[in-house]
Design an enzyme around this catalytic site. Sequence first.
Site, short mmCIF file in Angstrom:
data_model
loop_
_atom_site.label_atom_id
_atom_site.label_comp_id
_atom_site.label_asym_id
_atom_site.label_seq_id
_atom_site.Cartn_x
_atom_site.Cartn_y
_atom_site.Cartn_z
N ASP A 9 50.69 42.20 33.89
CA ASP A 9 51.10 41.15 34.81
C ASP A 9 50.75 39.72 34.43
OD1 ASP A 9 48.42 41.69 35.18
OD2 ASP A 9 48.59 42.23 37.29
N GLU A 65 47.72 39.97 45.95
CA GLU A 65 48.99 39.63 45.32
C GLU A 65 50.12 39.35 46.31
OE1 GLU A 65 46.30 41.30 42.53
OE2 GLU A 65 47.10 42.23 44.35
N GLU A 125 37.96 40.06 32.57
CA GLU A 125 37.41 39.86 33.91
C GLU A 125 36.40 38.72 33.94
OE1 GLU A 125 39.55 42.88 36.01
OE2 GLU A 125 38.40 41.13 36.60
N GLU A 183 48.60 50.91 47.44
CA GLU A 183 48.37 50.45 46.07
C GLU A 183 49.56 50.76 45.16
OE1 GLU A 183 45.54 49.08 42.94
OE2 GLU A 183 45.94 48.66 45.04
#
EC number: 3.2.1.-
Length: 599
Positions: A325, A501, A189, A439
């Site tokens: 991902d 996304e 992150e 989600e």
Amino acid sequence: MALLKRYGVYTALAAFFLYTLYSLSFPYQPEGPPAQQGKDSHDSKKGSNPPKAPLPPKSYNWAKLPIKYPVESMVALPTDEPTPLPKIQHTFKEEEATAKNIRQTRREEVKKAFETCWRNYRQKAWMRDELKPITGGSVDTFGGWAATLIDALDTLWIMGFKEEFTSAMKDVEKINFGSTPREQVNVFETNIRHLGGLLAAYELSSEDRLLKKAKEVGEMLYHAFDTPNHMPISRWDFHKAGAGENQTADESVLLAEIGSLSMEFTRLSQHTGDPKWYDAITRVTHVLEKQQGSTKLPGMWPIVVNARKPDFTHDNGFSLGAMADSTYEYLSKTYALLGGLDPVYKKMYEKSMETAIKHTLYRPMTPSNANMLMAGFVRVEDSTPTLAPKMEHLACFAGGMFALGGKIFDIPEHVAIGRKLADTCVWAYKASPAGIMPEVSHLFKCPNTTACEWDEKAWKEAVASKADLSTEKDPLQNIANLRLPEGFTAIDDRRYILRPEAIESVFILYRITGEQQWQAAAWDMFTAIQQNTQTEFGNAALLDVSADSPPKEDSMESFWMAETLKYFYLIFSEPDVISLDDYVFNTEAHPFKIPKPKA
């Protein structure tokens, strides 16, 4: 955002909460959970004695702290003349006056939404990681290094808020990356938000102070690689490292967290001329490449890997979605960032996508019989892959990934796949009562990806089976109580946490195809999000997008301004604003310039 991207909120608890959800269809057990994100070191414990005043956290000069396991021979950064990439972006024609007016009006609405959030962040949460959009409070979730400020810097520049950008610089300089009140730092992150944000803002503005700060972040993160085998620690004990204690890589690491550092580390080496960051991440790349064909689903890597051995082959859960991902996303993008000079990224992209197409993609059955695709979750038992037809908001990045990879490597089939993946995410937004996809959910899978006719009875039977309505007298009559749009067999997580996304892929498909249908879809998405998430101080995450009036949560992650609003703004901007022929985005939507051969 790709965490992952983008992956989103990537604290350990959130990651493994999602991981449990993804495994509802079969009892998938990884080797073990990664270390949890540590609580703030000044949190007091319950008891009769009053809490002691917290000690100020120590500060470390990472650039001067000795490396315990120095690299004997650095992998050289490629410096040859870049090879030209194929044209990626559509050649747009001159815009009609009416269309231009509509586009500009919509762009200004996006800009206003950003301005409201930025103004309130500056007034109520300045220098903190995130603004609480309902109460106007603040919270530190990523080291306390002003995540929203750094994440939104390049958005400020792109949207034309140059005075705000300049004004923020003096405070950016004050951020101390040598100190944090947290016990552990999430390396992934910090890399995508802070290092990526600083590098992109530097490239756009040519402000040297930003490169200096980026190097400070890089020096810190480099110490997370200071292990006997030079594999990084993803949930990194900041203070033990600062104190010079020995470190070893973890036995259980999320794939996305170890495989999604290549763009930022490569870029930092390119800008500074110091190869150590490129060397560090290339060692991870070599493990990925060497073991790619030896996993239980050859071509892809499992969601959980062992960095200590290192062994990236043992586990049996595979996905293009959460916790994996951006590793796949970064293959084509790092290739572009290196000017095509390292063919290993092309090789890994083509092998992984071949496997993903064969095993993870499925066609959802919908009332319109639309020819769409979605990426699900695969478990391999006794060499047999089993696909669960899940749909994650995080996995919506895959449409843009396939389309972009198809252009970079001249694979038209991948562009077509990217379109079908993005279509499913647009459909999921429209199908939701709130106009926003949830989600995590399950869809009704077609028998194959070529021909599929809607079968309402079969869909209802699948819903009843998944919801375990077998004890009901009339199970089909109880389906309405589940609040499922037609085509959905379950909604495992009904939240929307301001994720980017879906609009990311819609933006990429628009820039690649030039088709206005993507702009129309983007506007529907934006208006639905604004209508449901807008608060006095910003925009709030939603707890249930299937409710008539979705309840809000007092949370606004930094990626809302870094990614989501940036992509909405760009799709309504002129095509030459951050052109896909000139820039490649990291998983936090921070644009890096693609190197071009000299004319």
